[in-house]
Design a protein around this motif. Structure first.
Motif: not given
Length: 355
Positions: A319-334
């Motif tokens: 199975a291929r996981p599905y991810m939710l990105l939950a981060v608060g550090t500036p620049g972390a999403r990038r």
């Protein structure tokens, strides 16, 4: 606007109906009125509602309506923001609805720019504009980060990509096609931020949205703002709303759910997700966390292990996981997006940012 200019628009059907709920807005309402009177696009109507003000808001609105036939006053006192917006939208006469806050200032080209965008792009159901906060927030504040973020969402793909990070259209800049607005249910009272709820329901209905790539709205800060005073706009309320909408069909069925972020933001999102699961029973469990911090690898959070990013492709295989990105550090999403792209994961199809 001159008296002649106002008179010339009296018999013209409005191109857009501006919804203006007001409560105790006397200190700021004059600047708001002047900014609407100075719009380069004059073919609009203003639907103004005094929602139980205890100051001079009511007389200011009546004086404005007396001198400008485009202004209509709507009665409904002390009923709250959602009821006020529902009443105003029900009174509108045009095929487009726009929002304005009584303490804000619209730059002269705001309505014209939004009308042009919607006329040129019939596939777009709603748009906002770039914003500038005033008085200016302190350097490094969350307001400035939000301002930069929202001013960068200038195409529908960017709005869709960041739909669950924060509300991707500043509500006081919203212009929406009335048919799409009504098909999505209009303003509803879900106990949280009514503006974000509307945007999420428009997106769920398949509506495409964007922002005019120009700063055309001055967004006033201060302790008087409803968003500063009401639990309706608290971080917890936003998180609950995100989780409700993400859980409603945004996570593909049958794929293990992983939350990227084992810090404060990720843990809070996971707690909310688990609460939703226990109350509604419709959401898949969180099966793992991912983090870049080596100190967190191997930890157990809410019964799920923290993995290194390199462990994702093999996790729960085949199975291929599905991810939710939950981060608060500036620049972390990038940084996370770059890492996931390098691992062969595709945004929206395989993961979404939710903070």
């Amino acid at each position: 606007m001159t008296g002649a200019g106002v008179a010339a628009t009296e018999t013209v059907s409005p191109h857009v109906s501006i919804l203006l709920p007001c409560r105790d807005a006397e200190p700021f309402l004059g600047a708001c009125i002047e900014s609407l009177a100075a719009q380069s696009e004059p073919r609009f109507e203003v639907l103004a509602l005094d929602d139980g003000s205890r100051d001079g808001t009511g007389p200011l609105l009546r004086a404005w309506a007396d001198r400008d036939p485009r202004v209509r006053l709507v009665d409904r006192a002390g009923s709250g923001i959602v009821a006020a917006l529902r009443r105003l939208s029900g009174e509108a006469r045009s095929p487009l609805l726009a929002r304005m806050d009584a303490d804000d200032v619209a730059r002269p080209g705001r309505l014209a720019a939004q009308l042009r965008l919607l006329a040129r792009h019939p596939e777009i159901a709603a748009c906002g504009t770039g914003v500038r906060y005033f008085p200016r927030p302190r350097p490094g504040s969350g307001y400035l980060r939000y301002e930069r973020w929202i001013n960068g969402l200038t195409d529908p793909a960017a709005v869709e990509r960041d739909l669950f990070v924060e509300c991707p259209i500043a509500h006081p800049t919203l212009m929406v096609r009335r048919d799409a607005f009504e098909a999505a249910g209009g303003y509803l009272d879900a106990g949280g931020p009514e503006d974000y709820d509307l945007i999420l329901r428009l997106a769920a209905a398949g509506c495409r949205m964007t922002n005019v790539p120009r700063v055309l709205h001055e967004w006033r800060l201060g302790p008087h703002r409803l968003s500063e005073r009401s639990d309706r706009y608290s971080p917890d309320a936003f998180r609950r709303l995100k989780i409700m909408h993400v859980a409603n069909g945004r996570v593909p069925a049958g794929r293990p759910l992983v939350i990227w972020g084992a810090g404060k933001v990720g843990k809070a999102f996971a707690r909310g997700w688990l609460e939703q699961a226990s109350s509604a029973g419709r959401v898949p469990p969180v099966e793992a966390f991912v983090d870049l911090d080596p100190r967190k690898i191997g930890q157990n959070i809410h019964g799920a292990v923290v993995l290194r990013p390199e462990g994702l492709p093999a996790f729960a295989a085949p199975a291929r996981p599905y991810m939710l990105l939950a981060v608060g550090t500036p620049g972390a999403r990038r940084d996370i997006r770059e890492a996931l792209q390098g691992l062969g994961f595709r945004e929206i199809e395989d993961y979404r940012a939710v903070a």
